[in-house]
Design an enzyme around this catalytic site. Structure first.
Site, PDB file in Angstrom:
ATOM      1  N   CYS A   1      -5.524   1.403   6.347  1.00 44.86           N
ATOM      2  CA  CYS A   1      -5.932   0.079   6.226  1.00 44.86           C
ATOM      3  C   CYS A   1      -5.588  -0.272   8.057  1.00 44.86           C
ATOM      4  CB  CYS A   1      -6.283  -0.852   5.710  1.00 44.86           C
ATOM      5  SG  CYS A   1      -4.254  -1.442   5.549  1.00 44.86           S
TER       6      CYS A   1
ATOM      7  N   ARG B   1      -7.936  -3.988 -26.572  1.00 49.41           N
ATOM      8  CA  ARG B   1      -6.684  -4.126 -27.660  1.00 49.41           C
ATOM      9  C   ARG B   1      -5.551  -2.858 -27.972  1.00 49.41           C
ATOM     10  NH1 ARG B   1     -11.375  -6.579 -28.611  1.00 49.41           N
ATOM     11  NH2 ARG B   1     -11.602  -5.192 -30.649  1.00 49.41           N
TER      12      ARG B   1
ATOM     13  N   GLU C   1       1.353   3.766   1.738  1.00 45.68           N
ATOM     14  CA  GLU C   1       2.034   4.115   3.553  1.00 45.68           C
ATOM     15  C   GLU C   1       3.246   2.991   3.494  1.00 45.68           C
ATOM     16  OE1 GLU C   1      -2.640   4.012   4.376  1.00 45.68           O
ATOM     17  OE2 GLU C   1      -1.599   3.615   3.172  1.00 45.68           O
TER      18      GLU C   1
ATOM     19  N   GLU D   1     -22.114  -2.963 -22.027  1.00 47.74           N
ATOM     20  CA  GLU D   1     -21.774  -2.030 -23.693  1.00 47.74           C
ATOM     21  C   GLU D   1     -23.193  -2.238 -24.402  1.00 47.74           C
ATOM     22  OE1 GLU D   1     -18.311  -2.210 -25.772  1.00 47.74           O
ATOM     23  OE2 GLU D   1     -17.199  -1.187 -24.827  1.00 47.74           O
TER      24      GLU D   1
ATOM     25  N   ALA E   1     -22.516   4.207 -29.071  1.00 51.59           N
ATOM     26  CA  ALA E   1     -22.527   4.995 -30.369  1.00 51.59           C
ATOM     27  C   ALA E   1     -23.565   5.330 -30.711  1.00 51.59           C
ATOM     28  CB  ALA E   1     -21.120   4.513 -30.516  1.00 51.59           C
TER      29      ALA E   1
ATOM     30  N   CYS F   1      -1.508  -0.709   7.601  1.00 50.69           N
ATOM     31  CA  CYS F   1      -0.832  -0.008   7.205  1.00 50.69           C
ATOM     32  C   CYS F   1      -1.329   0.751   8.775  1.00 50.69           C
ATOM     33  CB  CYS F   1      -1.290   0.950   6.234  1.00 50.69           C
ATOM     34  SG  CYS F   1      -1.025   0.364   4.657  1.00 50.69           S
TER      35      CYS F   1
ATOM     36  N   LEU G   1     -14.229  -7.970 -26.383  1.00 49.73           N
ATOM     37  CA  LEU G   1     -15.375  -7.462 -24.965  1.00 49.73           C
ATOM     38  C   LEU G   1     -13.083  -7.790 -24.761  1.00 49.73           C
ATOM     39  CD1 LEU G   1     -18.082  -8.501 -23.752  1.00 49.73           C
ATOM     40  CD2 LEU G   1     -18.009  -6.866 -25.898  1.00 49.73           C
TER      41      LEU G   1
ATOM     42  N   HIS H   1       1.126  -1.779  -0.251  1.00 48.65           N
ATOM     43  CA  HIS H   1       0.116   0.166  -0.039  1.00 48.65           C
ATOM     44  C   HIS H   1       0.915   1.413  -0.242  1.00 48.65           C
ATOM     45  CE1 HIS H   1      -3.903  -2.277   1.159  1.00 48.65           C
ATOM     46  NE2 HIS H   1      -3.360  -2.693   0.776  1.00 48.65           N
TER      47      HIS H   1
END
Length: 341
Positions: free
Chosen positions: A85, A221, A57, A278, A164, A94, A218, A55
């Site tokens: 945490c 790329r 910290e 989507e 779209a 932490c 999906l 983390h």
């Protein structure tokens, strides 16, 4: 309300800027930055670099010690953009590390909404005698981790709907035997931006109709980033399992459940804090009508189709947030607004 000095704000904004460096790699954990200051200068800093890794910290303290400033830690202030945490997860607490290093003061931007942390990290610090204040640059910190805060407050993934469409409101033309491919609205630039959204979400969801019609992979790329978990709603069990979405490039889950049950499973059992939807139109409209969204991203193009598949319809609890132009295309961003009862 605690008043913070200009110096506190300066160092906290540095911590928040460091946190942003983890944008594509920390989810489903939040982005967190930490800055350690002693004798009026930064002696160590760090950020949460990747999910499962040390983390912020931990990295900041290690940075201070590697610079030879370990002896200054007991006289230091640590600025953290999110509550440390206090539980054992993939890494030790932490809050215990801060206490163990003798750091005398902690400035925390905001509490962590995650149930295993919420308030417990600050409580641990204060019980150990660390002078701990909360609320410095709080809204900036919450905005940075909007997906994380939404997920753990509403106990469902943060949901972005994206599509779209043509200027006259169609997301596709009427396909025929001679013209079976989907209409292409996006330019190379906006396609890259769409893949950036995939990289920014833990999971991506479509309906079985989209899988059958377009056979999408999906995956990410045209942008740098990890592939999201792929989720398909297949209530009529139309898919064979041989479609591209099941190609092994990323894990894929198929559901025949109501959306509320899907979201509950993704949050509670799949560790998904953000979901990109989507399409197609029926799935998108289902999310909209049920108020199951946080952002709506619509790419509006200059094309006029005249007929085809209509785009989803927005409801009253949708407000315009921003707009950007990319040549002839515009990206409109809307957000969910709670309607008073």
């Amino acid at each position: 309300m605690t008043a913070f000095s200009d110096t506190d704000i300066l160092y906290m904004r540095r911590a928040i800027s460091l946190a942003r460096l983890g944008l594509y790699a920390t989810s489903p954990n939040p982005m967190v930055g930490a800055v350690i200051v002693a004798e009026g200068k930064i002696i160590g800093e760090g950020y949460h670099q990747r999910y499962g890794g040390p983390h912020a910290e931990v990295n900041a303290i290690a940075d201070a010690e590697s610079r030879g400033h370990g002896s200054l830690l007991p006289a230091a202030t640590i600025y953290v953009s999110l509550e440390p945490c206090a539980h054992h997860g993939k890494t030790p607490p932490c809050a215990d590390l801060i206490v163990g290093k003798g750091i005398r003061r902690a400035v925390v931007a905001c509490l962590d909404p995650y149930g295993k942390v919420n308030g417990k990290g600050v409580e641990r610090l204060r019980e150990a005698g660390v002078n701990t204040t909360v609320g410095c640059c709080e809204e900036e910190s919450k905005a940075l981790n909007r997906k994380f805060f939404t997920a753990h407050t509403l106990r469902r993934p943060f949901i972005s709907l994206k599509w779209a469409q043509s200027t006259d409101g169609f997301i596709d033309h009427a396909r025929t035997h001679d013209n079976p491919l989907p209409f292409r609205f996006s330019s190379p630039l906006t396609t890259a931006l769409a893949h950036r959204q995939r990289a920014l979400h833990d999971a991506i969801l479509v309906g079985s109709g989209t899988v059958i019609a377009d056979n999408p992979t999906l995956t990410v790329r045209h942008w740098s980033g990890r592939n999201p978990l792929r989720v398909v709603i297949d209530r009529r069990h139309r898919l064979s399992g041989r479609e591209a979405v099941f190609n092994g490039d990323a894990p894929t889950l198929s559901y025949d459940l109501p959306l509320s049950d899907v979201l509950a499973d993704l949050y509670e059992h799949q560790n998904v804090t953000s979901l990109l939807v989507e399409g197609g139109t029926a799935i998108l409209q289902d999310f909209i009508d049920n108020g199951l969204f946080d952002d709506i991203l619509i790419e509006v193009t200059s094309h006029i189709l005249g007929n085809g598949i209509l785009s989803p319809k927005l409801t009253k609890n949708v407000v315009h947030f921003s707009e950007m132009s990319f040549s002839k295309n515009k990206l409109l961003v809307f957000r969910r607004q709670e309607i008073p009862k």
